[in-house]
Structures are given as structure tokens and as C-alpha cells.
Write an enzyme that holds these catalytic residues in place. Structure first.
Site, PDB file in Angstrom:
ATOM      1  N   GLU A   8      41.211  31.556  41.781  1.00 21.13           N
ATOM      2  CA  GLU A   8      40.466  31.989  40.576  1.00 21.13           C
ATOM      3  C   GLU A   8      41.422  32.481  39.494  1.00 21.13           C
ATOM      4  O   GLU A   8      42.602  32.734  39.760  1.00 21.13           O
ATOM      5  CB  GLU A   8      39.477  33.093  40.936  1.00 21.13           C
ATOM      6  CG  GLU A   8      40.155  34.366  41.401  1.00 21.13           C
ATOM      7  CD  GLU A   8      39.350  35.612  41.064  1.00 21.13           C
ATOM      8  OE1 GLU A   8      39.055  35.816  39.876  1.00 21.13           O
ATOM      9  OE2 GLU A   8      39.034  36.370  41.993  1.00 21.13           O
ATOM     10  N   LYS A 142      35.294  45.612  47.547  1.00 17.42           N
ATOM     11  CA  LYS A 142      35.681  47.025  47.379  1.00 17.42           C
ATOM     12  C   LYS A 142      34.468  47.920  47.467  1.00 17.42           C
ATOM     13  O   LYS A 142      33.377  47.541  47.069  1.00 17.42           O
ATOM     14  CB  LYS A 142      36.278  47.226  45.995  1.00 17.42           C
ATOM     15  CG  LYS A 142      37.732  46.920  45.949  1.00 17.42           C
ATOM     16  CD  LYS A 142      38.313  47.279  44.608  1.00 17.42           C
ATOM     17  CE  LYS A 142      37.772  46.408  43.523  1.00 17.42           C
ATOM     18  NZ  LYS A 142      37.887  45.006  43.681  1.00 17.42           N
TER      19      LYS A 142
END
Ligand code: PSU
Ligand code: MN
Length: 286
Positions: A8, A142
Site C-alpha cells: 500500500e 492497533k
């Protein structure tokens, strides 16, 4: 192209300081090649989807000027207006699938944000993994996100969540705590065989593969929680929402940790790129 691995570009434009991002671009290229894969970093430049960057292009993306954060739903508009975009996990999944690339390495995916019951903020990444047959290698997500809700949503969408050499959902900066995974694969041939079987049954759905940060680079969970709480408070004070939230939080964490989160981030992405390349090679053999 032998054993292609999609990468990405949002991380370069919005996730890291320019020089670190540029160095990471080169590191990931070498890491994938060393494992026998072909690195395919993806973005949209001047309205064209690009598969593989020149060094100039990588520099432009890392600088992040006149570059949009490109989710899956932004791609058509960027192309029609000849603009440039750094693709998130969702944008990259769509463009990778269009070229038949089956393996994609990122750092951590987006997911269901904390407080989503108020804001409805859920990353498009989850839907894009459901809709594109790509194995997304990530170090989990996260805890700026609501991880139990993220896992629930992945279940609803029918996206398999598989651990590679872990039975616990990894939490990006550390190897995870109490979120159990239902499936674990401990070697590459088994993982590749499972992917092949999955795509025989569900040819249009991606898989989330969880590859925890190497133990030597883990940050202490309690310390990470403390930084996160402060970062979330700052975001609230500054009323940051929508697309700007994830980059804002990453930047706040960098400051609060005096750069330790950036070092951990670099280590886990490289680890994911290597593992994704090994997987791409193994997929050719099943
Ligand atoms: N997680 C990270 N670093 C990042 C991102 C996620 O640790 O840079 C990026 C990825 O590109 C991911 C995107 O697809 O943020 C998710 O953004 P949002 O939450 O706005 O969907
Ligand atoms: Mn969002």
C-alpha cells in the site's frame, strides 16, 4: 510476474516522516525480492493506477503534497479528475484484485474505531477485504481501534482471520493479549493450502492473515495503552474525525513515544513484507 506482493502507499504519504517513508519504500522492495517475490507498490498517479514505482514516484508520494488518501471509493473520482492518491488497504485491495494479485502486505489494517456507536466510524478496509480475493498480511490492528468490535465485524462479513504462528490477535506494537484466534497455521505450505481451499469455496472473499511484530521489536502493552489514551484525548480536543483521524493518531503516538512507535512500525512492516513474499512463493506450489 512471479510471486507478486502488493504494497500500500498511504503509509508512505500519511503514516511516516518523508525520509523514513522513502527509506521504507526501498527496504520493502529489497525484503520482498530477497524472499523470491516481486514487489508491487500501488498508488494512483495523475489519474492512472500504477503498479510499481520509479524512485521519483516514490519520493513524490512520500512528500505527500497534492496526494489524496485514496480509499476504495475514491478511485473512480481520482481517475476521472487526473489526480493522485496514496492507496489505503481498501484502495490497494481493489487495485490488486483487478490485476489478479493475491497477496498484499501492509502494517496494520483499519477497523472499527472506538466510540463507533456514536460516530459510525468503521474503516472501509474491512468491507474491501470481504469484497476482494486478496490475502492481507498485517500485524493485526492497533488498539486505537476497538479490537473486539473489529473482530466481530470481520466475522459478520465472513472474512477469515488466521494467525500465522500465533493463537492471539496481534495488536500491532505488541504481539497481543487476550483476543483468541480460531485458526492458526504454523508453516507456509499449510497456510498456502488453506488459502487455496478458501478460494475454491469463496472465490471473491479476502483473508486477514495476522503476523505479529517480532518479539525483539515489541513495545510494552501498558506503555502503549498510556500513549494511546493521550493520543485519543488529543484527537477529541482537536475534534479530529473521518479520514484525518488515523494519520493524526499515528503522529501523536510518534511524538508521545519519542519515535519508538515509528521504529516498531518499520520493523513490523518489513516482517510482513517478507512473510507475504514467502506466502506468494508458497501459493505457486500448492
Ligand atoms: N494503520 C497503520 N498505519 C497506517 C494505516 C493503518 O498502522 O498508515 C493506514 C492504512 O492505509 C489503512 C488506513 O488502510 O490507514 C485506514 O484509514 P481509515 O481508518 O481512515 O480507514
Ligand atoms: Mn473512517
Amino acid at each position: 510476474m512471479t510471486a507478486p506482493v502488493a504494497l500500500e502507499s498511504t503509509i508512505y504519504a500519511f503514516g511516516l516522516p518523508e525520509d523514513e517513508a522513502f527509506a521504507l519504500g526501498l527496504t520493502l522492495t529489497h525484503a520482498v525480492q530477497e524472499e523470491g517475490g516481486t514487489p508491487v507498490p500501488i498508488a494512483v498517479m495523475g489519474g492512472e493506477p500504477v503498479y510499481g514505482f520509479s524512485q521519483d514516484m516514490l519520493r513524490t508520494i512520500c512528500r505527500g503534497q497534492n496526494i489524496e488518501k485514496a480509499n476504495a471509493r475514491d478511485l473512480g473520482a481520482l481517475m476521472a479528475t487526473q489526480k493522485s492518491g496514496a492507496t489505503t488497504v481498501s484502495g490497494t485491495c481493489v487495485l490488486a484484485a483487478r490485476k489478479g494479485i493475491q497477496v498484499f502486505a501492509t502494517g496494520g489494517i483499519g477497523g472499527v474505531h472506538r466510540g463507533s456507536e456514536e460516530t459510525f466510524d468503521e474503516s472501509m478496509d474491512l468491507m474491501a477485504i470481504k469484497e476482494n480475493p486478496v490475502a492481507v498480511v498485517s500485524a493485526g490492528a492497533k488498539s486505537i481501534l476497538d479490537l473486539p468490535k473489529t473482530l466481530e465485524r470481520l466475522e459478520t462479513l465472513g472474512v477469515p482471520v488466521w494467525g500465522y504462528q500465533t493463537e492471539t490477535f496481534p495488536e500491532f506494537y505488541h504481539r497481543g493479549r487476550d483476543l483468541q484466534l480460531e485458526w492458526t497455521f504454523n508453516d507456509m505450505p499449510s497456510l498456502a493450502a488453506a488459502l487455496k481451499a478458501h478460494w475454491e469455496i469463496s472465490p471473491n472473499t479476502g483473508v486477514l492473515i495476522c503476523n505479529p511484530i517480532p518479539a525483539a521489536h515489541e513495545l510494552p502493552p501498558a506503555q502503549v495503552d498510556q500513549w494511546l489514551a493521550q493520543a485519543l484525548r488529543r484527537a477529541k480536543e482537536h475534534q479530529i474525525t473521518g479520514k484525518r483521524l488515523t494519520p493524526f493518531l499515528l503522529n501523536a503516538l510518534k511524538e508521545l513515544s519519542k519515535g519508538q512507535t515509528v521504529t516498531a512500525n518499520l520493523a513490523l512492516i518489513e516482517n510482513n513484507a517478507r512473510m507475504a513474499a514467502q506466502l506468494a512463493v508458497a501459493l505457486k506450489r500448492v
